[in-house]
Design an enzyme around this catalytic site. Structure first.
Site, PDB file in Angstrom:
ATOM      1  N   ASP A  58      10.749   5.773  -9.677  1.00  0.00           N
ATOM      2  CA  ASP A  58      10.438   6.510 -10.909  1.00  0.00           C
ATOM      3  C   ASP A  58      11.265   7.787 -11.025  1.00  0.00           C
ATOM      4  O   ASP A  58      11.725   8.146 -12.121  1.00  0.00           O
ATOM      5  CB  ASP A  58       8.944   6.859 -10.953  1.00  0.00           C
ATOM      6  CG  ASP A  58       8.070   5.637 -11.188  1.00  0.00           C
ATOM      7  OD1 ASP A  58       8.584   4.641 -11.728  1.00  0.00           O
ATOM      8  OD2 ASP A  58       6.885   5.681 -10.818  1.00  0.00           O
ATOM      9  N   SER A 114       0.818  -1.208   0.000  1.00  0.00           N
ATOM     10  CA  SER A 114       0.000   0.000   0.000  1.00  0.00           C
ATOM     11  C   SER A 114       0.857   1.267   0.000  1.00  0.00           C
ATOM     12  O   SER A 114       1.521   1.572  -0.980  1.00  0.00           O
ATOM     13  CB  SER A 114      -0.961  -0.044   1.193  1.00  0.00           C
ATOM     14  OG  SER A 114      -1.958   0.925   1.072  1.00  0.00           O
ATOM     15  N   LYS A 127      -0.789  -4.283  -3.322  1.00  0.00           N
ATOM     16  CA  LYS A 127      -2.089  -3.746  -2.893  1.00  0.00           C
ATOM     17  C   LYS A 127      -2.204  -2.326  -3.418  1.00  0.00           C
ATOM     18  O   LYS A 127      -1.700  -1.380  -2.828  1.00  0.00           O
ATOM     19  CB  LYS A 127      -2.181  -3.771  -1.364  1.00  0.00           C
ATOM     20  CG  LYS A 127      -3.388  -3.030  -0.781  1.00  0.00           C
ATOM     21  CD  LYS A 127      -4.689  -3.737  -1.075  1.00  0.00           C
ATOM     22  CE  LYS A 127      -5.817  -3.181  -0.198  1.00  0.00           C
ATOM     23  NZ  LYS A 127      -6.145  -1.772  -0.402  1.00  0.00           N
TER      24      LYS A 127
END
Length: 694
Positions: free
Chosen positions: A488, A477, A502
């Protein structure tokens, strides 16, 4: 249904599949009169049934149409909820009940759930027939078991098929009962105590059957529909809704474990960092709880017991002891063990960020790498509301620890998110902002397709140097949001294992009776990739003791798929993939020589072999004893091989084995960061030289 026996943030991963699972007994020639009473649909829930269809079709992320295709899936989930181990129904029963396969959607939409009770009452008839017969014959059966016979018992649910005859089902139950009796025997229990323990099991299960009511059946039926949509959408009837809300509060005391039903067993999904189970015991994810006891009282068998009742038994007053008998997921999975845990309330400070320094020596020089371990993304909301300017939060605490580590002249930083199940989304965004200027960290896509970027608005950076993020399969999560954003941005190397996956958002909606927890949105990285199902893949993988086939979003039934949307604008700091051809070979070379990693890889290989071989359990006592001794011998040999390579004293018993004090993964992550620094410095010098030549 999964309950967390501790507090849980709304953004933390939940696995609350609300399924009624009751165990059975054994059937014989003599059959006493049935004691069960058929259950009928509660008409006060007719409105709830219709409301459930409207809400699922109106607000679920996928905007599903509840039709025959959903009904067919729901039928299978409902049958599995009632009889997960194929222990009651015969194949002929399933063939006959299949006439209702396409009726679930109509039943729900029309507010007439009779079909669910028709199926349940047949199940109840089969169940009570076996349980009532078993009580009379159990002592005779246990006394007659011959543990010298070379026979086996299949425990692989994927290979279990519906019995075609009563005799075939009888033999299955004979072996099932014999396996449990042999397990108790190998644990040192006398024949008298084995009989007593098993009698208690089936008496408790009959009691469970008697306590099952029409609302329980409706809840199971409703959740067969929600399970056909995704694993995180659930209907909670009033009792379950109350328990769910208690679990989401800060006042719950217990052992700090997330549990769920797995066939007839209560399975440990994960442990709460800082909780009693994580700090006091050797309880592990995937362990199955088969009995629960209180200090000074007999153990109570909980195989087949409803999950909410198991949870009630594990809960208790602070500082009291609960005893769990578990079948371990690692090591000797054919013999149970008992674990004592003192109940505690998980305090905020137990889950606070902590720091340490790993020292690495290279070429006669020592380098310091700071490690910040963050068990969860937390914020003391009560202190904030009270106006306390010194309130604790994961971001504030991490920032303070970074300042302390910088004074120690660290060369690099590791953010350790292993076993971090998530927490506050706001904190996750703010914490990622400690390492990047203001900008997006995550995108949220709702059911209408609208995408909303969220991020950090503070342009200040707490640390701009080389860093890595350590993750594992239990990182979920909010942890995946932070790891994905830093990957990224090219801001950190991601090291470890594939994360949980998740990537969905649930909200609670009140209903006429009970509540609906429904999936309404999905998380996406700034690159546009979803964290759902796939999770975050590490730049460099470390060996993992967690089986991805059994733990993670992809291991759940019917998870929403991975997909991709448009990326948002964000800068890239380091082109991390360009460094991997240099970093990975060095990492592999170190692991090949490191005694700790060698032992870990050997342990992984052993677990894989055991997982495959133990799908069929021997019912021969001498074979089980030999397997147990072989497991102990192999474990001791692995440990002594490791200790010999490190120049440590060898051990004579597995009981003397202690957890490795040094964090092998953090040490290797530090080595990788130093490789990265050296490689980057070399690249910069080459660039400067090239510029000078031009």
């Amino acid at each position: 249904m999964t309950y967390k026996i501790d507090r849980e943030s709304p953004y933390r991963m939940n696995y609350k599949r609300l399924l009624l699972c009751l165990l059975t007994g054994y059937t014989f020639a003599s059959t006493p009169a049935s004691a069960y009473q058929e259950l009928q649909p509660p008409h006060e829930y007719d409105k709830v049934s219709k409301e459930l269809v409207e809400m699922l079709e109106g607000i679920h992320y996928n905007r599903p149409h509840i039709d025959d295709a959903i009904s067919a899936k729901a039928f299978d989930y409902y049958i599995n909820a009632l009889d997960p181990s194929k222990s009651f129904f015969l194949k002929s029963d399933i063939d006959n009940l299949s006439q209702y396969r396409n009726s679930f959607d109509d039943a729900l939409r029309d507010g007439d759930t009779t079909v669910a009770y028709t199926i349940y009452n047949l199940y109840l008839e089969r169940l009570e027939k076996r349980l009532l017969n078993l009580q009379d014959r159990l002592p005779e059966m246990v006394k007659g078991f011959d543990y010298k016979i070379d026979e086996t018992f299949n425990v692989d649910p994927d290979k279990q098929k519906w019995a075609t005859t009563e005799a075939e089902l009888d033999d299955y139950w004979r072996k099932r009962l014999k396996n449990r009796a042999l397990t108790l025997k190998l644990n040192g229990e006398s024949e008298e105590k084995i009989i007593s323990a098993l009698e208690r099991r089936y008496k408790n299960q009959i009691k469970q059957v008697d306590q099952t009511n029409a609302i329980d059946v409706f809840q199971t039926f409703a959740n067969s529909i929600t399970a056909a949509l995704d694993p995180h959408t659930n209907y909670f009837a009033p009792r379950a809704s109350e328990a769910f809300n208690i679990n989401m509060s800060l006042s719950l005391e217990g052992i700090g474990a997330v549990l769920q039903m797995d066939d007839d067993y209560t399975k440990v999904v994960r442990l709460v960092p800082g909780g009693p189970a994580a700090t006091q015991s050797d309880l592990s994810p995937n362990d199955r709880i088969i009995a629960v006891g209180q200090e000074g009282k007999p153990m109570i068998d909980v195989v087949g017991m409803r999950l909410d009742d198991v949870v009630d038994m594990i809960r208790g007053e602070r500082d009291t002891t609960v005893i769990l008998e578990v079948t371990p997921s690692k090591g000797d999975t054919q013999t149970s063990k008992r674990i004592s845990i003192v109940r505690k309330k998980v305090k905020l400070e137990d889950q606070s960020a902590k720091k340490e320094i790993v020292e690495i020596e290279r070429d006669g020089k020592k380098y310091k790498v700071g490690v910040i371990t963050l068990p969860t993304f937390y914020s003391d909301f009560a202190a904030i509301q009270a106006g306390d300017k010194n309130y604790k939060s994961s971001t504030r605490d991490t920032k303070q620890l970074i300042e302390e580590l910088r004074k120690e002249d660290i060369s690099a930083l590791i953010l350790d998110l292993r076993n971090n199940g998530g927490g506050s989304l706001q904190e996750a965004n703010a914490l990622a902002g400690l390492f990047i200027p203001s900008g997006p960290t995550v995108q949220i896509r709702d059911q209408s397709g609208r995408v909303t970027p969220l991020g950090d608005s503070d342009p200040a950076i707490a640390y701009s140097g080389p860093m890595a993020v350590l993750v594992n399969r239990m990182s979920a999560s909010a942890s995946e949001i932070v790891a994905g954003a830093l990957q990224d941005y090219g801001r950190a190397l991601i090291l470890g294992d594939q994360t949980f996956g998740k990537g969905t958002v649930q909200v609670l909606q009140d209903m006429d009776k009970g509540q609906l927890k429904v999936t309404q949105a999905k998380f996406y990285r700034v690159s546009g990739e979803s964290t759902q199902h796939k999770g975050v893949m590490p730049d460099i993988a470390f060996p993992s003791l967690v089986d991805k086939e059994t733990i993670g979003e992809s291991a759940l039934d019917n998870p929403l798929p991975w997909d991709k949307i448009h990326e948002t604008r964000y800068p890239v700091y380091w082109n991390m993939p360009a460094y991997l051809p240099i970093l990975e070979p060095r990492h592999e070379a170190r692991m090949a020589k490191d005694p700790n990693f060698i032992a870990i890889n050997e342990q992984i290989d052993e677990f894989k072999k055991q997982a495959e071989s133990y799908k069929t359990i021997s019912l021969k006592e001498s074979t089980r004893i030999q397997q147990r001794e072989d497991n102990k011998k192999n474990e001791l040999e692995r440990e002594n091989t490791r200790r010999k390579a490190l120049g440590l004293e060898l051990l004579t018993s597995v009981d003397d084995i202690k957890p490795v004090e040094e964090d092998t993964y953090a040490k290797e992550a530090s080595e990788i960061l130093l490789d990265f620094i050296a490689t980057n410095q070399m690249a910069e010098k080459q660039a400067e030289k090239k510029t000078a030549q031009n």
